[in-house]
Write an enzyme that holds these catalytic residues in place. Structure first.
Site, PDB file in Angstrom:
ATOM      1  N   LYS A 109       0.834  -1.210   0.000  1.00  0.00           N
ATOM      2  CA  LYS A 109       0.000   0.000   0.000  1.00  0.00           C
ATOM      3  C   LYS A 109       0.866   1.257   0.000  1.00  0.00           C
ATOM      4  O   LYS A 109       0.628   2.192  -0.766  1.00  0.00           O
ATOM      5  CB  LYS A 109      -0.927  -0.031   1.211  1.00  0.00           C
ATOM      6  CG  LYS A 109      -1.935   1.113   1.220  1.00  0.00           C
ATOM      7  CD  LYS A 109      -2.866   1.015   2.413  1.00  0.00           C
ATOM      8  CE  LYS A 109      -4.030   0.049   2.176  1.00  0.00           C
ATOM      9  NZ  LYS A 109      -3.788  -1.335   2.496  1.00  0.00           N
ATOM     10  N   ARG A 163      -3.216   2.881   8.266  1.00  0.00           N
ATOM     11  CA  ARG A 163      -3.555   1.811   7.325  1.00  0.00           C
ATOM     12  C   ARG A 163      -2.424   0.793   7.261  1.00  0.00           C
ATOM     13  O   ARG A 163      -1.247   1.134   7.169  1.00  0.00           O
ATOM     14  CB  ARG A 163      -3.795   2.406   5.927  1.00  0.00           C
ATOM     15  CG  ARG A 163      -4.673   3.635   5.932  1.00  0.00           C
ATOM     16  CD  ARG A 163      -4.732   4.339   4.593  1.00  0.00           C
ATOM     17  NE  ARG A 163      -5.476   3.583   3.610  1.00  0.00           N
ATOM     18  CZ  ARG A 163      -5.543   3.922   2.323  1.00  0.00           C
ATOM     19  NH1 ARG A 163      -4.882   4.987   1.883  1.00  0.00           N
ATOM     20  NH2 ARG A 163      -6.234   3.178   1.480  1.00  0.00           N
ATOM     21  N   GLY A 215      -8.053  -5.857   1.726  1.00  0.00           N
ATOM     22  CA  GLY A 215      -8.899  -5.980   2.899  1.00  0.00           C
ATOM     23  C   GLY A 215      -8.479  -7.025   3.903  1.00  0.00           C
ATOM     24  O   GLY A 215      -9.210  -7.312   4.850  1.00  0.00           O
ATOM     25  N   THR A 253      -7.592  -1.144   8.802  1.00  0.00           N
ATOM     26  CA  THR A 253      -7.411   0.300   8.635  1.00  0.00           C
ATOM     27  C   THR A 253      -8.223   1.010   9.718  1.00  0.00           C
ATOM     28  O   THR A 253      -9.340   0.577  10.047  1.00  0.00           O
ATOM     29  CB  THR A 253      -7.886   0.741   7.233  1.00  0.00           C
ATOM     30  OG1 THR A 253      -6.964   0.286   6.256  1.00  0.00           O
ATOM     31  CG2 THR A 253      -8.000   2.262   7.152  1.00  0.00           C
ATOM     32  N   GLN A 294      -1.673   8.601   7.146  1.00  0.00           N
ATOM     33  CA  GLN A 294      -2.002   9.486   6.033  1.00  0.00           C
ATOM     34  C   GLN A 294      -3.074  10.482   6.431  1.00  0.00           C
ATOM     35  O   GLN A 294      -4.019  10.149   7.156  1.00  0.00           O
ATOM     36  CB  GLN A 294      -2.496   8.639   4.839  1.00  0.00           C
ATOM     37  CG  GLN A 294      -2.759   9.410   3.574  1.00  0.00           C
ATOM     38  CD  GLN A 294      -3.178   8.474   2.444  1.00  0.00           C
ATOM     39  OE1 GLN A 294      -3.663   7.368   2.690  1.00  0.00           O
ATOM     40  NE2 GLN A 294      -2.977   8.905   1.214  1.00  0.00           N
ATOM     41  N   GLU A 302      -9.043   3.715  -5.031  1.00  0.00           N
ATOM     42  CA  GLU A 302      -9.969   4.342  -4.101  1.00  0.00           C
ATOM     43  C   GLU A 302      -9.786   5.850  -4.226  1.00  0.00           C
ATOM     44  O   GLU A 302      -8.660   6.325  -4.399  1.00  0.00           O
ATOM     45  CB  GLU A 302      -9.704   3.863  -2.668  1.00  0.00           C
ATOM     46  CG  GLU A 302      -9.922   2.363  -2.497  1.00  0.00           C
ATOM     47  CD  GLU A 302      -9.518   1.862  -1.128  1.00  0.00           C
ATOM     48  OE1 GLU A 302      -9.463   2.686  -0.177  1.00  0.00           O
ATOM     49  OE2 GLU A 302      -9.251   0.645  -0.984  1.00  0.00           O
ATOM     50  N   GLN A 360      -5.703   5.346  -2.926  1.00  0.00           N
ATOM     51  CA  GLN A 360      -5.069   4.035  -3.119  1.00  0.00           C
ATOM     52  C   GLN A 360      -5.167   3.626  -4.585  1.00  0.00           C
ATOM     53  O   GLN A 360      -6.055   4.073  -5.308  1.00  0.00           O
ATOM     54  CB  GLN A 360      -5.747   2.964  -2.258  1.00  0.00           C
ATOM     55  CG  GLN A 360      -5.173   1.561  -2.366  1.00  0.00           C
ATOM     56  CD  GLN A 360      -3.690   1.493  -2.053  1.00  0.00           C
ATOM     57  OE1 GLN A 360      -2.875   2.178  -2.663  1.00  0.00           O
ATOM     58  NE2 GLN A 360      -3.316   0.656  -1.097  1.00  0.00           N
ATOM     59  N   ARG A 397      -4.127  -0.225  -6.732  1.00  0.00           N
ATOM     60  CA  ARG A 397      -3.506  -1.548  -6.724  1.00  0.00           C
ATOM     61  C   ARG A 397      -3.866  -2.250  -8.025  1.00  0.00           C
ATOM     62  O   ARG A 397      -4.858  -1.897  -8.673  1.00  0.00           O
ATOM     63  CB  ARG A 397      -3.998  -2.376  -5.521  1.00  0.00           C
ATOM     64  CG  ARG A 397      -5.492  -2.636  -5.535  1.00  0.00           C
ATOM     65  CD  ARG A 397      -5.926  -3.580  -4.437  1.00  0.00           C
ATOM     66  NE  ARG A 397      -5.802  -3.007  -3.128  1.00  0.00           N
ATOM     67  CZ  ARG A 397      -6.753  -2.293  -2.517  1.00  0.00           C
ATOM     68  NH1 ARG A 397      -7.896  -2.041  -3.143  1.00  0.00           N
ATOM     69  NH2 ARG A 397      -6.572  -1.814  -1.315  1.00  0.00           N
ATOM     70  N   HIS A 407     -14.639 -35.531 -24.509  1.00  0.00           N
ATOM     71  CA  HIS A 407     -14.040 -36.742 -23.965  1.00  0.00           C
ATOM     72  C   HIS A 407     -14.797 -37.275 -22.749  1.00  0.00           C
ATOM     73  O   HIS A 407     -15.144 -38.448 -22.670  1.00  0.00           O
ATOM     74  CB  HIS A 407     -12.581 -36.479 -23.583  1.00  0.00           C
ATOM     75  CG  HIS A 407     -12.007 -37.546 -22.731  1.00  0.00           C
ATOM     76  ND1 HIS A 407     -11.560 -38.726 -23.246  1.00  0.00           N
ATOM     77  CD2 HIS A 407     -11.881 -37.646 -21.394  1.00  0.00           C
ATOM     78  CE1 HIS A 407     -11.155 -39.502 -22.261  1.00  0.00           C
ATOM     79  NE2 HIS A 407     -11.334 -38.860 -21.129  1.00  0.00           N
TER      80      HIS A 407
END
Length: 895
Positions: A24, A117, A132, A136, A183, A298, A311, A313, A854
């Site tokens: 993160k 976080r 998750g 946080t 943050q 986010e 964020q 990712r 098959h």
């Protein structure tokens, strides 16, 4: 450790800082340094976590976790709880506490309330997001509150969900450390998440945005129905919108913490404007461009209307988009069909396995009149993504002939793929551009004439026995041709043989074999036409029960007879039932199994040892090399107590039922049609079983070429270029030739390449979702249309008539699988390596396949009800569930 800082501002964190800052924080640092609007903050590094936990006593817990299976959820949860308690009890070292205080109030740090976080070193990775999994804490006010939140973040590395996720993804718990992001809070008026590619359909450059009032936690946690938007990133056009009720908002409290505030029904109006939606999509496009891959972000919009990124990712669930040489040459949108999935192979192929199919595809292309310049590159339509083979079928689907033929072939081989391809017929991007069928017809006729297919089909109908004799002689000649080169052969000579055999010899075998099964199924089709509506559902498939001359069925029954001979030796039977199959396999190679088992298994493998699970991959060990699976199946057979349900008895009853059905249908047809129906169905039984032989011949060739490559690998290992002979299968033909032609002065490069490819293959084996068809923009057409089952009912393609109720056994890998007699096998797909399990199964449910795939063929021959092409069967059905399989209607229901 002392050289590592305890605190880093975002501006000092780059992509190389993952071991120190976690996923993160690295992403926030990368975004900050690239100039994106990220709220300021700092990262408390993993050095702090080490300092706080090194004396916490986690060693015993880590030792226990290392030996706990991923499926033992109870044990994992107990160990996670112990780890959390130990971390929470550990004091925060004074130097860490001072670093946190300085970071919170120092320059470059946040001002005012903060979000604390978790940032794990195994988090926000390209192959696994770990989203998750750790905690946080929002709107944290005051230094002491921040320190407490830091401690709780450390402990959250050991939440039940985080431990289970790491175990399921094969991540070593000892290797994971935790950093903490501190943050500045954005007091957002509206917030949410944004994917820069559609995570459901896979479509790239299509932003999907969820928005709701207040902090983004309401959306991330799933506690609110947000406004939902879909945006074409390139044009900014909003292509979809769905208002949410937005009944809840998460708001910061003045003294710290958050509260959940109830709101009125907000369905009538969106919480963001269209301009804000377009601005978000444009921002997402820039973030994706910066990273070079689709992102899960986010975001928040504050009271002044400023847009913030909190964020980003990678979206780890997206399947990578294939790209063929044909696409690079021609451009435009493309359709890719998964050859791997159609063959029932979910695992990634080895690089050498892919290389082998490139050579084979070159031969197919040459046979069709389109020779390729570089046979090792393969046909331009063949490509690979995530270790799976794909065919670019765009050209085929743009022709009238292709549209008429390919979906019909798939109807009986892989029915759901046929549905998906037909669904693209109305897509204007793939409209018909080649309306004449004559060019395609001329190519087919040229190949048919060259190999005398029409006359051989007629001969097969007139004299099935002579056809089977010709095929058997072909098998004998092939075995002689594939005898290994003498020990004196050089590695380059062996490699030349592999390239020559795969690129020129393998494919021309097939036209000599296919006339038999073509004739058999043509006769079945003729009988169906003669009967018209007189044949009831499931009756024609009954004719194919207990079908003779099927090499896969013969293999399974030979294995059953071997089990019967072992059963008569009490000591040998007890050994197989009590000793792990891996140990038995080692004893077999040592020659120390009981005489009965040693001799009989050696004779079985002399005929069928070329086979394997996922046998189309040349890089996969054959049963002759590793008989673990075969020995496990033998143990399953020995557990079958009711010999009236013995496979040979069931097979014989199926053959008898087929004979009765032929007489019944012939009588029902009556008149002149009756004898014709009897003749056609008799010929179908005499010839249709040869359907499995072409693949068996290809697999025989692959096994022989694997042996040659293993000898090459042994030579390269002796030179120090590879660690072991088996590493050769993680290289391509071209790479091996380069190593043989110009050995590197430093072998570190080849060793590192093999190690990375092995690690990549391990990661890819964890991938559960594989598309049948994917477009060049990433769209998975099936995902757009797939509906969830209603009231537990699943539907698919009827494959083998009959109804059975029993206990489901979900099997994702047949190696080592234990199937109790009568259980219903639920699996993604099958190849011949799976079929020994069919002998004790009460029924079959398969995610892939069609009526003539098959698994369907073998299920019919054994007389077990089967439904194939059932979307997401292994997800909707769990082991132990009682289900009813109706192989006549194609339904699976819970009971």
């Amino acid at each position: 450790m002392s050289a590592s800082p305890l605190i880093l501002p975002f501006s000092d964190i780059g992509a190389e800082a993952l071991p120190l800052a976690g996923g993160k924080a690295v992403n926030l640092g990368v975004l900050t340094r690239a100039g994106f609007p990220v709220p300021p903050g700092v990262c408390l590094t993993t050095r702090a976590y080490r300092a706080a936990t090194e004396g916490a006593g986690l060693g015993d817990v880590l030792d226990a976790l290392a030996t706990t299976p991923a499926g033992d959820v109870t044990a994992l949860n107990e160990l996670a709880a112990r780890a959390r308690a130990l971390v929470l009890a550990a004091p925060v070292p004074p130097e860490v506490a001072e670093a946190v205080r300085h970071g919170v109030r120092g320059p470059g740090g946040p001002s005012g309330p903060v979000a604390v976080r978790s940032s794990a070193t195994a988090e926000d990775l390209p192959h696994a997001s770990f989203a998750g999994q750790q905690d946080t804490y929002l709107n944290v006010v005051g230094e002491e509150a921040v320190l407490d939140a830091v401690r709780r973040c450390w402990a959250s590395l050991w939440t039940d969900r985080a431990v289970a996720y790491r175990a399921a993804n094969g991540v070593d718990h000892r290797s994971v450390l935790l950093a903490v992001v501190i943050q500045e809070m954005v007091s957002s008026e509206v917030a949410g998440v944004m994917f820069t590619a559609n995570p459901v359909t896979g479509r790239r450059h299509e932003a999907v945005i969820d928005a709701s009032p207040g902090l983004g936690e309401a959306v991330v946690s799933g506690s609110v129905n947000p406004d939902h938007f879909v945006v074409d990133v390139a044009t900014g056009r909003i292509t979809g919108r769905r208002p949410g009720d937005k009944l809840l908002a998460v708001r910061p409290l003045p003294g710290g913490g958050v509260e959940h505030v109830g709101l009125g029904d907000g369905t009538g109006s969106a919480c963001v404007t269209d301009d804000q939606v377009r601005a978000l999509a444009a921002l997402g496009g820039r973030v994706e461009e910066h990273y070079g891959s689709p992102q899960d972000t986010e975001w928040a919009i504050d009271a002044d209307g400023a847009l913030w990124l909190t964020q980003s990712r990678p979206i780890t669930t997206l399947f990578p988009v294939p790209e063929s040489a044909a696409a690079r040459a021609e451009g435009g949108p493309r359709i890719y069909f998964s050859f791997s999935v159609a063959q029932g192979v979910y695992a990634p192929l080895t690089p050498m396995g892919v290389s082998a199919f490139r050579l084979i595809s070159s031969s197919i292309s040459a046979l069709a009149g389109n020779p390729v310049a570089d046979v090792t590159a393969g046909a331009p339509q063949l490509t690979e993504a995530a270790g799976r083979l794909f065919l670019d079928v765009t050209g085929v689907m743009r022709g009238r002939a292709g549209r008429a033929v390919v979906p019909r072939l798939l109807d009986v081989m892989e029915a759901r793929s046929a549905v998906v391809l037909r669904g693209l017929f109305d897509d204007p991007r793939f409209g018909v551009t080649r309306r004449s069928v004559l060019p395609a017809l001329r190519r087919v006729l040229r190949i048919a004439r060259r190999f005398r297919v029409p006359s051989n089909v007629v001969r097969a109908v007139l004299n099935p026995g002579a056809t089977r004799g010709r095929v058997e002689r072909l098998r004998s000649r092939l075995r002689a041709e594939l005898a290994p080169l003498p020990e004196s052969a050089t590695p380059l000579e062996r490699l030349d043989r592999v390239e020559r055999t795969l690129s020129a010899r393998t494919v021309p075998l097939l036209p000599h074999v296919v006339p038999g099964p073509i004739a058999g199924f043509a006769m079945l089709g003729l009988a169906a036409r003669l009967l018209g509506g007189r044949a009831r559902p499931g009756e024609l498939t009954t004719v194919l029960r207990g079908l003779p001359h099927n090499v896969t069925t013969e293999m399974d029954l030979a294995l059953w007879r071997l089990a019967g001979r072992i059963r008569r030796d009490a000591d040998a039977a007890a050994l197989l039932l009590t000793v792990p199959a891996t140990d038995l396999a080692r004893r077999f190679h040592d020659g120390t199994l009981p005489r009965t088992v040693q001799r009989e298994l050696r004779e079985f493998l002399a005929v069928y040892g070329v086979r394997a699970v996922a046998e189309i991959d040349l890089g996969v060990p054959r049963w002759s090399e590793d008989p673990t699976h075969v020995l496990g199946v033998l143990a399953n057979y020995l557990r079958l107590d009711d010999l009236s349900q013995a496979p040979d008895e069931v097979f014989a009853r199926g053959a008898a039922e087929a004979a009765v059905m032929i007489r019944t249908l012939a009588a029902r047809a009556g008149g002149l049609r009756g004898p014709l129906v009897r003749f056609a169905l008799g010929r179908a039984r005499a010839l249709a079983g040869l359907r499995e032989l072409p693949k068996f011949l290809v697999v025989t060739v692959l096994a022989a070429m694997r042996a040659e490559l293993a000898a090459v690998g042994a030579e390269l290992a002796s030179r120090g270029v590879l660690d072991s002979p088996g590493d050769v299968f993680f290289l391509t033909i071209g790479e091996v030739r380069a190593l043989l032609s110009a050995p590197p002065a430093d072998p570190a490069g080849s060793l590192a390449l093999v190690a990375e490819r092995r690690a990549q293959a391990d990661r890819e084996r964890l991938r559960r979702h594989l598309p049948r068809v994917v477009l060049s923009d990433g769209t998975e057409p099936e995902a757009v249309a797939t509906a969830e089952p209603v009231d537990g009912a699943l539907t698919g393609t009827p494959a083998s008539a009959g109804t059975v109720t029993g206990t489901a056994r979900v099997v994702l890998d047949p190696v080592g699988a234990h199937l109790e007699p009568g259980e219903i096998l639920v699996c993604p797909s099958t190849d011949p390596g799976w079929t020994p399990l069919f002998l004790t199964a009460g029924g079959l449910v398969m995610e892939m396949g069609g009526a003539n795939s098959h698994g369907a063929v073998v299920a019919r021959e054994y007389g077990i009800p089967a439904v194939v092409g059932v979307a997401h069967a292994t997800e909707h059905v769990v082991t132990g569930l009682r289900i009813t399989v109706d192989g006549t209607s194609g339904t699976v229901t819970t009971t």
